[in-house]
Design an enzyme around this catalytic site. Sequence first.
Site, short mmCIF file in Angstrom:
data_model
loop_
_atom_site.label_atom_id
_atom_site.label_comp_id
_atom_site.label_asym_id
_atom_site.label_seq_id
_atom_site.Cartn_x
_atom_site.Cartn_y
_atom_site.Cartn_z
N GLU A 110 10.96 0.79 9.66
CA GLU A 110 11.89 1.90 9.42
C GLU A 110 11.14 3.15 9.82
O GLU A 110 10.23 3.59 9.13
CB GLU A 110 12.24 1.98 7.93
CG GLU A 110 12.95 0.77 7.38
CD GLU A 110 14.41 0.73 7.75
OE1 GLU A 110 14.87 1.61 8.51
OE2 GLU A 110 15.09 -0.20 7.28
N LYS B 91 0.84 -1.20 0.00
CA LYS B 91 0.00 0.00 0.00
C LYS B 91 0.87 1.25 0.00
O LYS B 91 1.60 1.52 0.95
CB LYS B 91 -0.91 0.05 1.22
CG LYS B 91 -2.00 1.12 1.04
CD LYS B 91 -2.64 1.58 2.32
CE LYS B 91 -1.90 2.70 3.01
NZ LYS B 91 -2.00 4.02 2.33
N GLY C 132 4.44 3.11 13.74
CA GLY C 132 5.28 1.93 13.94
C GLY C 132 4.99 1.25 15.27
O GLY C 132 4.91 0.02 15.35
N GLU D 58 10.95 15.16 15.33
CA GLU D 58 11.22 15.08 13.90
C GLU D 58 10.29 16.07 13.18
O GLU D 58 9.08 15.97 13.27
CB GLU D 58 10.96 13.66 13.40
CG GLU D 58 11.32 13.49 11.94
CD GLU D 58 11.13 12.05 11.48
OE1 GLU D 58 10.13 11.44 11.84
OE2 GLU D 58 12.01 11.56 10.74
N CYS E 23 13.73 10.55 6.50
CA CYS E 23 13.76 10.05 7.87
C CYS E 23 15.18 10.10 8.44
O CYS E 23 15.36 10.27 9.63
CB CYS E 23 13.20 8.65 7.95
SG CYS E 23 13.84 7.55 6.70
N GLY F 256 7.65 4.62 8.00
CA GLY F 256 6.80 5.76 8.30
C GLY F 256 7.09 6.30 9.68
O GLY F 256 8.21 6.19 10.18
N SER F 257 6.07 6.85 10.30
CA SER F 257 6.28 7.53 11.57
C SER F 257 6.46 6.53 12.71
O SER F 257 5.97 5.40 12.66
CB SER F 257 5.10 8.44 11.89
OG SER F 257 4.00 7.67 12.28
N THR F 258 7.17 6.98 13.76
CA THR F 258 7.38 6.12 14.92
C THR F 258 6.05 5.82 15.61
O THR F 258 5.84 4.72 16.12
CB THR F 258 8.39 6.79 15.88
OG1 THR F 258 9.68 6.76 15.26
CG2 THR F 258 8.47 6.04 17.20
#
Lengths: 515, 287
Positions: free
Chosen positions: A257, A183, A240, A388, A291, A235-237
């Site tokens: 990641e 996706k 995640g 970030e 990132c 993507g974002s933490t």
Amino acid sequence: MKFLDYAPAPESQALLSLKSDYGLFINGDFTAGRGTPFQTINPATEQQIAMIATANEADVDDAVAAARHAYDGVWSRLSGSDRGKYLFRIARLVQERARELAVAETLDNGKPIKETRDVDIPLVAAWFFYYAGWADKLDHAGVGPNPASLGVAAQVIPWNFPLMMLAWKIAPALAAGNTVVLKPAETTSLTALLFAEILQQADLPAGVVNIITGDGSTGATLVNHPGVNKVAFTGSTAVGRAIARSVAGTDKKLSLELGGKGANIVFDDAPIDQAVEGIVRGIFFNQGHVCCAGSRLLVQESIHDDVIDRLKRRMQTLRLGDPLDKNTDIGAINSAEQLARIRELSDLGEQEGAERWSADCVIPENGFWFAPTIFTNVSTSHRIARDEIFGPVLSVLTFRTPAEAIAKANNTPYGLSAGIWSDKGSRILAVADKLRAGVIWANTFNQFDPSSPFGGYKESGYGREGGRHGLAAYLKPAVRTGSRSIAAADHRTLSVSKKSASAGKKSASAEKAAK
Amino acid sequence: MNRLAIPKTYKLYIGGKFPRSESGRVYEVLSHTGDFLANAAKGSRKDARDAVVAARNALGGWAGATAYNRGQVLYRIAELLEGRRAQFIAEIMSCEGVNAAVASAQVDEAIDRWVWYAGWADKYVQVAGNANPVSGPFFNLSVPEPTGVVAIIAPQGTESLLGLVSAIAPALVAGNTVVVVANENAPLSAISLAEVLATSDVPGGVVNIVTGSPTEIAPWLATHADVNALDLVGAGDLDWVELQISAADTLKRVLPPETGADAAAPALNRILAFTEVKTVWHTKAIL
């Protein structure tokens, strides 16, 4: 025209023939999604490019079923060399259609054509070419002889390097013998759908790669689908973490990641002009939507003023504007949402007392733009030194000793990247040893290569992409039984008895995941 | 008349010292026949946190030691275990109800396994690392490094010494420091192992052993922000899914429970599970 004014040099869109509507790519064909379609826009103009389908739960089911069918029926039975041949074909087709893909990526993402043309798309081809050769050499992948594929891989990728992230995910998965449901990010689906056409040209067996579009809920449905064996997310933490929670207790193998707050450390003996180029590359490449960006500049106190002066002078020459223009350095911010976040954190930086400076840029009337910006007088507790930002915003901190530089660089829950600038090799290697980050660039920054593993420490995630290590994310050791003694220790799998231990716990975890 | 024996006080092992639980609690350790053997310290949340602090403080020195040095220090543990075979065999016989031959085989296997892992200390980087042929003028090298502080729920079944050794040795090889919750019903081997560690060359804090209830202590370790990895090898009877969900908040690396004869079997993968691959790019001059 003034000095440093360039005549417009836009890349032609003529070689691009886009459709007005794009469906889902399931089982080798495009089909209409059953969710509500959405528009994808050019972030530099806010004009609609095309309508994109949304996959609902039934579509996700279909995609996973197609991937399973292709895994059982075709892909897992194919020889490694034949899998490799398909990947080589894909690499070549990407090279042949590179300019078209670069233009489409720039239109949809907003990043400068010189980056899509010279970095993103060449790396896509390189990634497939690299992993193509691995497909029939998996005994050397580092997980023991005759390793096994995992099955169906669910892959969810971000909007900052749309096609490149697709390549990072799909190439190793297919080489290792898995099938894929991918996706793309909601705002950047276009090149993934053009890639689906390339798969048709390559005659890849139906269902081996399925591409479903939609927003975060489509991604969540895919990741939580009981029919997938592997989840790979970039993507974002925050997302995640949610994924790590939802796959807890299942047999799904997970690689993440996630975010970063990379330190770019400049010592007083560094070649300053090169370092300034590296600082610019570290934070203004791809509008800072990276990132592993070098978003914290740690500069030795004695050279702080000189570095900042030269950096500002260099930033004044950065050209912000039409991403399709071949002379553009800074393109558009990918979305209104991301622009709002960059503005919010930058305003917070000022409120917290840091000093803000932006290059003089003419901001176009339409589209989403943010001038390259640096903050000086930043302290480690400031939000702009901790969070970030994911935009062209650099926070500058200082240090006096190597020990202080290391402590400040590591003072973050993230651990993805770092840079070191110094003419002294022994110091570079000693500092590199002590930095808790997965990728360290010495006297360079933001370099990527398919043979080089990439991934984070700590809350930047786990697993590696790229290189031999990237294969391990999509393989498991051959199951062996026998003596438990050290004599049989070579390449023993860790998951021999995991299933029996987890039986009965899975339903509980599935309930939790549903919450 | 027989001489009256002097029983041992079994305590925790944290930061190279042997404190009682700060909670003042103990629990009875019984033999397989139900006879009283000892009052073991019943470790608390605060003991676990103290152990994490000790492990974090010890990390720099242990991870920074040369691989050759770490290998020798680990090998030295095997030497000392060998010298205490009789004690471990006696404790295993009384705790686990096995005969001398079975207990002896377990101790032998534990010692041999320790030696096997010790030998990996200066080799795993070569096997798992890589020089990468990138397209450009760069020196590019990937090496595994220790993940950091590893919390371990030791195997809770029989074979208390072998289970403990199988869980902690691989984490130590790479230079991680460890907080381990011992086998609850058979903790004597764990504390005796602590005595071995204390008299070996392992710096204090590199291994921290907490006895008590894994059900009580594990959630604190799973959520602790200064723990980098969680080995649930012996957590099969706990609500380990919940522990794994908690660990996701700080994105800990998690190994799932293992049961059966192959549980925690020696494997290079068990070392690599607690490592992070670092890739360093360095420019090359164009001559």
